[in-house]
Enzyme design. Sequence first.
Site, PDB file in Angstrom:
ATOM      1  N   LYS A  22       0.831  -1.211   0.000  1.00  0.00           N
ATOM      2  CA  LYS A  22       0.000   0.000   0.000  1.00  0.00           C
ATOM      3  C   LYS A  22       0.861   1.254   0.000  1.00  0.00           C
ATOM      4  CE  LYS A  22      -2.362   2.695   3.548  1.00  0.00           C
ATOM      5  NZ  LYS A  22      -1.242   3.297   4.267  1.00  0.00           N
ATOM      6  N   ASN A  23       1.873   1.299   0.883  1.00  0.00           N
ATOM      7  CA  ASN A  23       2.612   2.559   1.019  1.00  0.00           C
ATOM      8  C   ASN A  23       3.567   2.819  -0.150  1.00  0.00           C
ATOM      9  OD1 ASN A  23       1.171   3.252   3.236  1.00  0.00           O
ATOM     10  ND2 ASN A  23       2.724   2.641   4.737  1.00  0.00           N
ATOM     11  N   ARG A  93      -3.750  10.420   3.528  1.00  0.00           N
ATOM     12  CA  ARG A  93      -2.481  11.082   3.813  1.00  0.00           C
ATOM     13  C   ARG A  93      -1.626  11.219   2.541  1.00  0.00           C
ATOM     14  NH1 ARG A  93      -0.357  14.225   7.393  1.00  0.00           N
ATOM     15  NH2 ARG A  93       1.879  14.032   7.531  1.00  0.00           N
ATOM     16  N   CYS A 117      -5.136   8.668   8.577  1.00  0.00           N
ATOM     17  CA  CYS A 117      -5.386   8.195   9.939  1.00  0.00           C
ATOM     18  C   CYS A 117      -4.937   9.230  10.951  1.00  0.00           C
ATOM     19  CB  CYS A 117      -4.590   6.915  10.193  1.00  0.00           C
ATOM     20  SG  CYS A 117      -5.181   5.490   9.271  1.00  0.00           S
ATOM     21  N   ARG A 122       0.810  15.235  12.607  1.00  0.00           N
ATOM     22  CA  ARG A 122       1.571  14.714  11.452  1.00  0.00           C
ATOM     23  C   ARG A 122       1.967  15.897  10.560  1.00  0.00           C
ATOM     24  NH1 ARG A 122      -1.468   9.453   9.064  1.00  0.00           N
ATOM     25  NH2 ARG A 122       0.608   8.959   8.293  1.00  0.00           N
ATOM     26  N   PRO A 123       2.941  16.675  11.010  1.00  0.00           N
ATOM     27  CA  PRO A 123       3.314  17.867  10.242  1.00  0.00           C
ATOM     28  C   PRO A 123       3.966  17.507   8.907  1.00  0.00           C
ATOM     29  CG  PRO A 123       4.861  17.514  12.048  1.00  0.00           C
ATOM     30  CD  PRO A 123       3.788  16.477  12.206  1.00  0.00           C
ATOM     31  N   ILE A 124       3.999  18.490   7.997  1.00  0.00           N
ATOM     32  CA  ILE A 124       4.698  18.248   6.714  1.00  0.00           C
ATOM     33  C   ILE A 124       5.792  19.307   6.505  1.00  0.00           C
ATOM     34  CG2 ILE A 124       2.843  16.957   5.560  1.00  0.00           C
ATOM     35  CD1 ILE A 124       2.183  19.601   4.062  1.00  0.00           C
ATOM     36  N   ASP A 125       6.318  19.809   7.636  1.00  0.00           N
ATOM     37  CA  ASP A 125       7.331  20.867   7.538  1.00  0.00           C
ATOM     38  C   ASP A 125       8.580  20.426   6.768  1.00  0.00           C
ATOM     39  OD1 ASP A 125       7.441  19.231   9.988  1.00  0.00           O
ATOM     40  OD2 ASP A 125       9.344  20.271  10.318  1.00  0.00           O
ATOM     41  N   GLN A 126       8.938  19.149   6.852  1.00  0.00           N
ATOM     42  CA  GLN A 126      10.157  18.701   6.161  1.00  0.00           C
ATOM     43  C   GLN A 126       9.939  18.606   4.645  1.00  0.00           C
ATOM     44  OE1 GLN A 126      13.163  18.436   7.873  1.00  0.00           O
ATOM     45  NE2 GLN A 126      11.786  19.361   9.383  1.00  0.00           N
ATOM     46  N   ASP A 305       3.794   0.754  12.138  1.00  0.00           N
ATOM     47  CA  ASP A 305       2.545   0.215  11.579  1.00  0.00           C
ATOM     48  C   ASP A 305       2.215  -1.176  12.111  1.00  0.00           C
ATOM     49  OD1 ASP A 305       2.391   2.527  10.129  1.00  0.00           O
ATOM     50  OD2 ASP A 305       3.276   1.671   8.319  1.00  0.00           O
ATOM     51  N   ILE A 327       7.711   6.904  16.832  1.00  0.00           N
ATOM     52  CA  ILE A 327       7.351   7.609  15.596  1.00  0.00           C
ATOM     53  C   ILE A 327       6.044   8.375  15.799  1.00  0.00           C
ATOM     54  CG2 ILE A 327       6.951   7.367  13.092  1.00  0.00           C
ATOM     55  CD1 ILE A 327       9.699   6.267  13.873  1.00  0.00           C
ATOM     56  N   ARG A 397      -9.043   0.724   3.793  1.00  0.00           N
ATOM     57  CA  ARG A 397      -8.073   1.620   3.166  1.00  0.00           C
ATOM     58  C   ARG A 397      -6.765   0.892   2.878  1.00  0.00           C
ATOM     59  NH1 ARG A 397      -6.696   6.281   6.509  1.00  0.00           N
ATOM     60  NH2 ARG A 397      -5.101   6.195   4.925  1.00  0.00           N
TER      61      ARG A 397
HETATM   62  N1  EPU Z   1       7.379  14.262  10.548  1.00  0.00           N
HETATM   63  C1  EPU Z   1       7.635  15.580  10.841  1.00  0.00           C
HETATM   64  N2  EPU Z   1       7.684  16.463   9.787  1.00  0.00           N
HETATM   65  C2  EPU Z   1       7.468  16.080   8.517  1.00  0.00           C
HETATM   66  C3  EPU Z   1       7.213  14.731   8.227  1.00  0.00           C
HETATM   67  C4  EPU Z   1       7.167  13.841   9.279  1.00  0.00           C
HETATM   68  O1  EPU Z   1       7.831  15.964  11.968  1.00  0.00           O
HETATM   69  O2  EPU Z   1       7.519  16.937   7.619  1.00  0.00           O
HETATM   70  C5  EPU Z   1       7.353  13.278  11.641  1.00  0.00           C
HETATM   71  C6  EPU Z   1       5.999  12.608  11.786  1.00  0.00           C
HETATM   72  O3  EPU Z   1       5.122  13.356  12.589  1.00  0.00           O
HETATM   73  C7  EPU Z   1       6.387  11.287  12.406  1.00  0.00           C
HETATM   74  C8  EPU Z   1       7.745  10.986  11.770  1.00  0.00           C
HETATM   75  O4  EPU Z   1       8.230  12.233  11.288  1.00  0.00           O
HETATM   76  O5  EPU Z   1       6.562  11.429  13.785  1.00  0.00           O
HETATM   77  C9  EPU Z   1       7.729  10.011  10.620  1.00  0.00           C
HETATM   78  O6  EPU Z   1       6.741  10.399   9.672  1.00  0.00           O
HETATM   79  P1  EPU Z   1       6.836  10.012   8.135  1.00  0.00           P
HETATM   80  O7  EPU Z   1       6.859  11.258   7.348  1.00  0.00           O
HETATM   81  O8  EPU Z   1       7.919   9.019   7.935  1.00  0.00           O
HETATM   82  O9  EPU Z   1       5.428   9.308   7.933  1.00  0.00           O
HETATM   83  P2  EPU Z   1       4.494   9.426   6.670  1.00  0.00           P
HETATM   84  O10 EPU Z   1       5.311   9.490   5.438  1.00  0.00           O
HETATM   85  O11 EPU Z   1       3.459  10.464   6.874  1.00  0.00           O
HETATM   86  C10 EPU Z   1       4.425   6.875   6.229  1.00  0.00           C
HETATM   87  C11 EPU Z   1       3.356   5.842   6.091  1.00  0.00           C
HETATM   88  C12 EPU Z   1       2.758   5.528   7.451  1.00  0.00           C
HETATM   89  C13 EPU Z   1       3.859   5.080   8.402  1.00  0.00           C
HETATM   90  C14 EPU Z   1       4.970   6.144   8.460  1.00  0.00           C
HETATM   91  C15 EPU Z   1       6.164   5.718   9.282  1.00  0.00           C
HETATM   92  C16 EPU Z   1       2.471   6.311   3.910  1.00  0.00           C
HETATM   93  C17 EPU Z   1       1.355   6.839   3.096  1.00  0.00           C
HETATM   94  N3  EPU Z   1       2.309   6.352   5.231  1.00  0.00           N
HETATM   95  O12 EPU Z   1       3.780   8.029   6.735  1.00  0.00           O
HETATM   96  O13 EPU Z   1       1.867   4.456   7.246  1.00  0.00           O
HETATM   97  O14 EPU Z   1       3.325   4.885   9.678  1.00  0.00           O
HETATM   98  O15 EPU Z   1       5.435   6.408   7.121  1.00  0.00           O
HETATM   99  O16 EPU Z   1       6.714   4.572   8.772  1.00  0.00           O
HETATM  100  O17 EPU Z   1       3.469   5.845   3.390  1.00  0.00           O
HETATM  101  C18 EPU Z   1       0.014   3.088   7.696  1.00  0.00           C
HETATM  102  O18 EPU Z   1       0.310   2.457   6.675  1.00  0.00           O
HETATM  103  O19 EPU Z   1      -0.849   2.705   8.536  1.00  0.00           O
HETATM  104  C19 EPU Z   1       0.691   4.362   7.928  1.00  0.00           C
HETATM  105  C20 EPU Z   1       0.208   5.267   8.764  1.00  0.00           C
END
Ligand code: EPU
Length: 429
Positions: A22-23, A93, A117, A122-126, A305, A327, A397
């Site tokens: 999925k991811n 997401r 979820c 879940r910020p996207i600042d990076q 996960d 995480i 999902r």
């Molecule tokens: N984070 C920040 N800033 C950012 C991005 C992330 O602070 O700009 C923090 C997040 O809040 C979190 C950590 O960094 O604490 C890791 O987040 P990451 O960005 O790696 O997560 P993601 O890309 O939003 C993906 C998977 C998630 C999985 C996480 C961690 C997808 C669509 N989602 O999320 O999958 O939990 O990586 O491995 O790929 C799931 O499948 O149930 C799921 C939630």
Amino acid sequence: MQKIVVEGGHKLNGTVRINGAKNSAVALLPAAILADSPVTIEGLPDISDVDTLASILEEIGAEVSLKDGDSITIDPKNMESIPLPNGKVKELRASYYFMGAMLGKFKQAVIGLPGGCFLGPRPIDQHIKGFEALGVEVTNEHGAMYLRAKELIGARIYLDVVSVGATINIMLVAVKAKGQTIIENAAKEPEIIDVATLLTNMGAKIHGVGTDVIRIEGVEELSGCMHTIIPDRIEAGTYAIAAAAMGEEVLIDNVIPEHLESLLAKLREMGITIEQKNDQLLIKPQKKLTSVDIKTLVYPGFPTDLQQPMTTLLTKAEGTGVISDTIYSARLKHIDELRRMNAKIKVEGGSAIINGPVQLEGAKVKASDLRAGAALVIAGLIADGQTEIFGIEHIERGYENITEKLIDLGAKIWREDMTEKEITQLQNK
Ligand code: EPU
């Protein structure tokens, strides 16, 4: 609206085949628009997140054709740079990958904030930090993000937080930027390698993916290709945990065992015998399980996960197990539901402390997110009596045919229409 009903106590036996990840899929579909000719992606999981992304692609002018349920061809030739449809973007997401993909293709994007979820903040600042470094101006206007660049120029980007989404999103822009981009402190998840493989097959120049430094030389054009998605390590892990809880002998087929080393190590520590052969795992559980402690970490550490399904398994184990999610510290919504089922779990300082073994008891419970749903399905398989799981749209999902796959393994599990009263109760909860 439907619920899942499980009659617990039935042993699992047989083979379960794992779908494409999925991811990966949710990043590969947006990535496909970077090509100037059709991209075919095979091994697609039949899950609602993929359906949502496919319909977003159609709304923004890509031609999408699905074949045999697990193959999709995306022809982005006639696409235009238009704002992304807000309602659908909020459904998941991964819609944030359209930021990177639209930027790479058109140097601009207008998109609402992604949904998905609820796992705490879940910020996207990076992601934004990366886009800005590549020359993108990012503004927030009337609830939508406007991303615009005169020119995309390669840069050196250090991620302050190791992020799967930010690593992929930055790659999607950098493959089309002028010159070299270096992503430092990049995430190393297998899904990132899968996306880089697709981009490389399209003509991108990416080195070092799977390590924490990724080097990308931007190219002018990317073209169509064919790609097969890697197996879903989280789906495979979920079935491995279900087999550890209730299996006699369960063969998990179409898996890359190396992607699951951290889980397999923990299951072995708990006393479970696991045989690995090429792309299969044979799970032979023990009657007596021993508790373990788990700390979730970025890959190759224990995946966040799988911590929720593991919480359920630990209720069967002798002793005290502590799960700390580094995480997503707020990914604990499954705990109250497991407590309704007689689990003895305390939450202290963001960690779940699970005392076992206890016999779980059937109850009415609600899945608040995808993996919480998986944890509750496994709890239902173990429990005495009948468990009714509401909120199954979260499960759909990410898990293709979960009830059918478990029925094939011998579980007594089915979907049932919810009553009017149950629908009202769920909406008011
Ligand atoms: N984070 C920040 N800033 C950012 C991005 C992330 O602070 O700009 C923090 C997040 O809040 C979190 C950590 O960094 O604490 C890791 O987040 P990451 O960005 O790696 O997560 P993601 O890309 O939003 C993906 C998977 C998630 C999985 C996480 C961690 C997808 C669509 N989602 O999320 O999958 O939990 O990586 O491995 O790929 C799931 O499948 O149930 C799921 C939630």
